[in-house]
Design a protein around this motif. Structure first.
Motif, PDB file in Angstrom:
ATOM      1  N   LYS A 376       8.106  56.929  53.210  1.00 31.46           N
ATOM      2  CA  LYS A 376       7.880  56.536  51.674  1.00 31.46           C
ATOM      3  C   LYS A 376       8.432  55.619  50.973  1.00 31.46           C
ATOM      4  O   LYS A 376       9.017  55.594  50.023  1.00 31.46           O
ATOM      5  N   ARG A 377       8.767  54.323  51.889  1.00 31.05           N
ATOM      6  CA  ARG A 377       9.236  52.930  51.285  1.00 31.05           C
ATOM      7  C   ARG A 377       8.782  51.896  52.118  1.00 31.05           C
ATOM      8  O   ARG A 377       8.278  52.029  53.002  1.00 31.05           O
ATOM      9  N   SER A 378       9.157  50.814  51.571  1.00 27.14           N
ATOM     10  CA  SER A 378       8.787  49.655  52.167  1.00 27.14           C
ATOM     11  C   SER A 378      10.009  48.972  53.088  1.00 27.14           C
ATOM     12  O   SER A 378      10.902  49.503  52.856  1.00 27.14           O
ATOM     13  N   LEU A 379       9.558  48.298  54.067  1.00 24.33           N
ATOM     14  CA  LEU A 379      10.566  47.849  55.117  1.00 24.33           C
ATOM     15  C   LEU A 379      11.641  46.992  54.294  1.00 24.33           C
ATOM     16  O   LEU A 379      12.815  46.875  54.725  1.00 24.33           O
ATOM     17  N   LEU A 380      11.140  46.202  53.120  1.00 29.14           N
ATOM     18  CA  LEU A 380      12.116  45.316  52.287  1.00 29.14           C
ATOM     19  C   LEU A 380      13.097  46.397  51.593  1.00 29.14           C
ATOM     20  O   LEU A 380      14.429  45.846  51.602  1.00 29.14           O
ATOM     21  N   GLU A 381      12.699  47.588  51.206  1.00 32.74           N
ATOM     22  CA  GLU A 381      13.768  48.421  50.833  1.00 32.74           C
ATOM     23  C   GLU A 381      14.796  48.913  51.752  1.00 32.74           C
ATOM     24  O   GLU A 381      15.934  49.204  51.540  1.00 32.74           O
TER      25      GLU A 381
END
Length: 719
Positions: A376-381
């Motif tokens: 539940k999050r982006s690769l950037l995060e």
């Protein structure tokens, strides 16, 4: 294979049952062996000749006993009583031994099945049926596992070849009623009436699942398995008193290489069988292989000087640079760990359907994966988790000597990976949209000495804290390249990294190469450190996925002459531990090693200095500093959390259909924007990163800034 060769093969695979370690209450194995009559069969005919079918099922041992079976993430491992039914070609299991006279709790047909020892440990193995169903089992020790695996492979080979030869004979003799009657008579006489009826009921609805070319591949696989078993028996039968020992390093390596080769070939054959099944069945709902983007000139995809789609008000979407106000940031309230992935077992059919369309070595960059495996999050995060111990990061510049600073960097580097895994199960973060960004920061108390004291959640630092800022941007879509930058202005240090994530299908695992390079600048000392990143592997993707790191990382500082080599070790097939890592810090001018590190990157690390000093660091006990982010409503439209908020909310509610719909909307919008750029012959313009040679650099890093201040730097305005 003649009768004599077959008997010799089976005899060579006998295991001395007295040597097996038999648990008092966990495992009971009762071998029952009898020979079928062979004296009337001519010696020049194969047991599975196209002209003569012969039953050898009585040559196989009937094995039964307790094994642990993996059920699901909630129930976990459970003891079940298993029976290898050689006559029917089934692996059956019951709740316990007392219930074996009742109907089996479950059964798996072995014709066409692939039985593979697991690379997780020396006790686990899997049975993959041709239908795609799988049993993940665990024996009490390595010898018991080998016994089950070898007996299951013999049974699977026999029933697979018998099934294929029945079909081949049917085609050779024709399909007329008379010829079919002769085939039935021969089959009844040779295979036994009950066996034929059982086989007919199991496979009558699966026509042409094993065509001739696949049958030939399986026969070649069978020969290779026999040669592998002969090799293992020859090595283990060597006398220990003279000549090379069975424990000789080269021989152990030869055994491991042979087993690895056979495991890989078995996985390949299983994938081929899944492809055959997928062609026979109605396509399953869910993921399909979509090649998302049209082929465009590179200049239209990456790094240029042009905005995205123009809105009705004349402003541009996506390339507007967000004004970051650090005073709006609050302590992150997102959970520290992801919920366990409970859908793997339930969604196995979707995964199998997806795998059946993949080829070994295929680049997975453009493959649409099922929504339920998403984190539940982006690769950037996720890249921001490299800074989860900012106290260790800012402490690098505190080193009293170049050697000390290099060792401190290695310490920070080795502790930066474990926090990126939210839980023990591998999940995939969102693929960032081109132009997507992520901003956050950390506050590190000035008066603390790492790693014992760091700011706790909710602590107010103000001027008593160092401020570490982080920004990440997806600068390219094909290839998928991310840039991220972190700095601490007070300590005059910053790190700039660009990463191209290149994923590859490897059969029962997925490999992700993190291609790129990072640069750490310690302006106070005039030092620049260059470093690379390891590869990551998602193992056991059909059962309980888990992650391990592998590969060699080089760290170098040309200013001081110090370097480090960090080796992340993947688990070997024989023995060994998971997540092992070792490192050497070296002074290049004198070619001397000044410090060695060994341990686990997600566990205990031991630093051994040439001076005799030893230091132990437990990564699991390091306090984690929570990042500070702005609430979603204050973020820009292309900041990660706001961009993906609807997908994240749907995943939290376990509404996979809605999450898939929201994810598809973002992907379709990205395709629409790319088509617009192609039609208007315009290029994409990045926000915070600039193309520098083969890499990407932050547009206004510390080493470029004339006046350093603690206030956030605003990006340049749009032209």
């Amino acid at each position: 294979m003649t009768i004599e060769e077959n008997n010799n093969l089976l005899a060579s695979m006998k295991i001395n049952r007295n040597e097996l370690k038999m648990p008092s209450h966990e495992t009971v194995v009762r071998p029952k062996t009898s020979l079928c009559r062979t004296k009337n069969l001519p010696h020049n005919l194969s047991l599975f000749s196209p002209h003569v079918l012969y039953c050898v099922c009585d040559l196989m041992e009937k094995v039964d006993g307790y094994l642990m079976k993996y059920t699901n993430l909630v129930t976990g491992w459970q003891y079940r009583y298993f029976v290898l039914n050689n006559e029917a070609g089934l692996l059956e299991y019951f709740v316990n031994e007392q219930s074996r006279n009742q109907r089996p709790r479950g059964s798996l047909p072995l014709a066409g099945a692939v039985i593979s020892p697991s690379d997780e440990d020396s006790h686990t193995f899997t049975v993959n049926a041709i239908s795609g169903e799988q049993y993940k089992l665990r024996a009490s020790d390595a010898k018991e596992r080998q016994h089950w695996v070898s007996r299951l492979q013999i049974c699977a080979q026999h029933h697979t070849e018998a099934l294929g030869k029945v079909r081949l004979t049917s085609r050779l003799l024709g399909s007329s009623p008379g010829s079919q009657h002769r085939v039935n008579q021969n089959s009844n006489a040779l295979l036994g009436l009950s066996q034929l009826q059982r086989s007919s009921s199991l496979y009558s609805s699966r026509k042409s699942l094993l065509p001739d070319h696949l049958l030939e591949a399986r026969e070649m696989m069978s020969q290779a398995q026999g040669q592998h078993r002969d090799l293992i028996q020859s090595i283990e039968g060597l006398p220990s008193s003279q000549g090379p020992s069975p424990l000789d390093q080269d021989l152990l390596l030869l055994k491991a290489t042979s087993l690895a080769t056979m495991t890989c070939l078995s996985d390949c054959l299983h994938i081929l069988q899944l492809q055959q099944v997928s062609r026979q069945k109605t396509p399953l709902g869910g993921p399909v292989l979509e090649w998302l983007e049209p082929k465009l000139p590179d200049i239209l995809k990456n790094g240029g000087a042009l905005p995205s789609i123009t809105r009705d008000d004349g402003k541009t979407e996506g390339t507007e640079q967000e004004e970051i106000d650090a005073t709006q940031e609050v302590d992150d309230s997102a959970p520290a760990e992801e919920e366990e992935l409970g859908a793997v077992e339930e969604e196995r059919s979707i995964i199998l359907h997806l795998l059946s369309q993949l080829k070994l070595g295929m680049d997975l960059t453009r493959v649409v994966l099922p929504t339920f495996i998403l984190e539940k999050r982006s690769l950037l995060e996720m890249y921001a988790d490299f800074m989860s111990h900012p106290d260790l990061f800012v402490a690098i510049t505190d080193g009293s000597s170049p050697m000390d600073r290099m060792v401190r960097f290695v310490e920070y580097y080795l502790t930066s990976f474990h926090e990126g895994r939210k839980g023990a199960i591998a999940r995939k973060p969102y693929n960032p949209i081109i132009g997507e960004t992520f901003h956050c920061s950390w506050k590190v108390p000035k008066a603390t000495t790492p790693p014992t004291a760091v700011s706790k959640e909710g602590t107010s630092c103000a001027s008593d804290c160092y401020n570490v800022r982080f920004v990440a941007e997806q600068v390219s879509h094909h290839p998928p390249v991310s840039g991220f930058y972190a700095e601490c202005q007070e300590r005059q240090m910053c790190v700039n990294t660009h990463v191209w994530t290149k994923s590859k299908f490897m059969g029962m695992s997925i490999g992700v190469s993190m291609i790129g390079e990072g640069y750490l600048h310690l302006l106070e000392h005039g030092e620049e450190y260059t470093f690379s990143l390891p590869s990551a592997y998602a193992r056991s993707i059909l059962t309980v996925p888990w992650v391990e790191l592998g590969g060699k990382v080089n760290v170098n500082c040309t200013t001081t002459g110090y370097s480090a080599i960090i080796t992340f070790q993947t688990k070997p097939f024989y023995g060994g531990k998971l997540h092992r890592v070792n490192a050497e810090v070296k002074h290049n001018p004198t070619n001397s090693v000044v410090c060695r590190v060994q341990g686990e990157w997600n566990g205990v690390l031991e630093f051994n200095y040439t001076s005799g000093e030893t230091r132990v660091l437990d990564v699991t006990k390091l306090p984690v500093t929570r990042k500070r982010v702005r609430p979603n409503e204050l973020q820009g439209p292309y900041e990660s959390r706001r961009l993906w908020q609807h997908v994240t909310e749907s995943l939290k509610e376990r509404d996979m259909d809605k999450a898939t719909e929201q994810k598809r909307f973002l992907e379709e919008r990205q395709r629409k924007e790319e088509r617009h750029r192609a039609e208007t012959q315009t290029a994409w313009r990045t926000k915070y990163f600039e193309r520098k040679g083969e890499g990407w650099a932050y547009y206004q890093p510390l080493w470029k800034t004339a006046a350093h201040s603690s206030s956030p730097v605003s990006p340049p305005e749009n032209p």
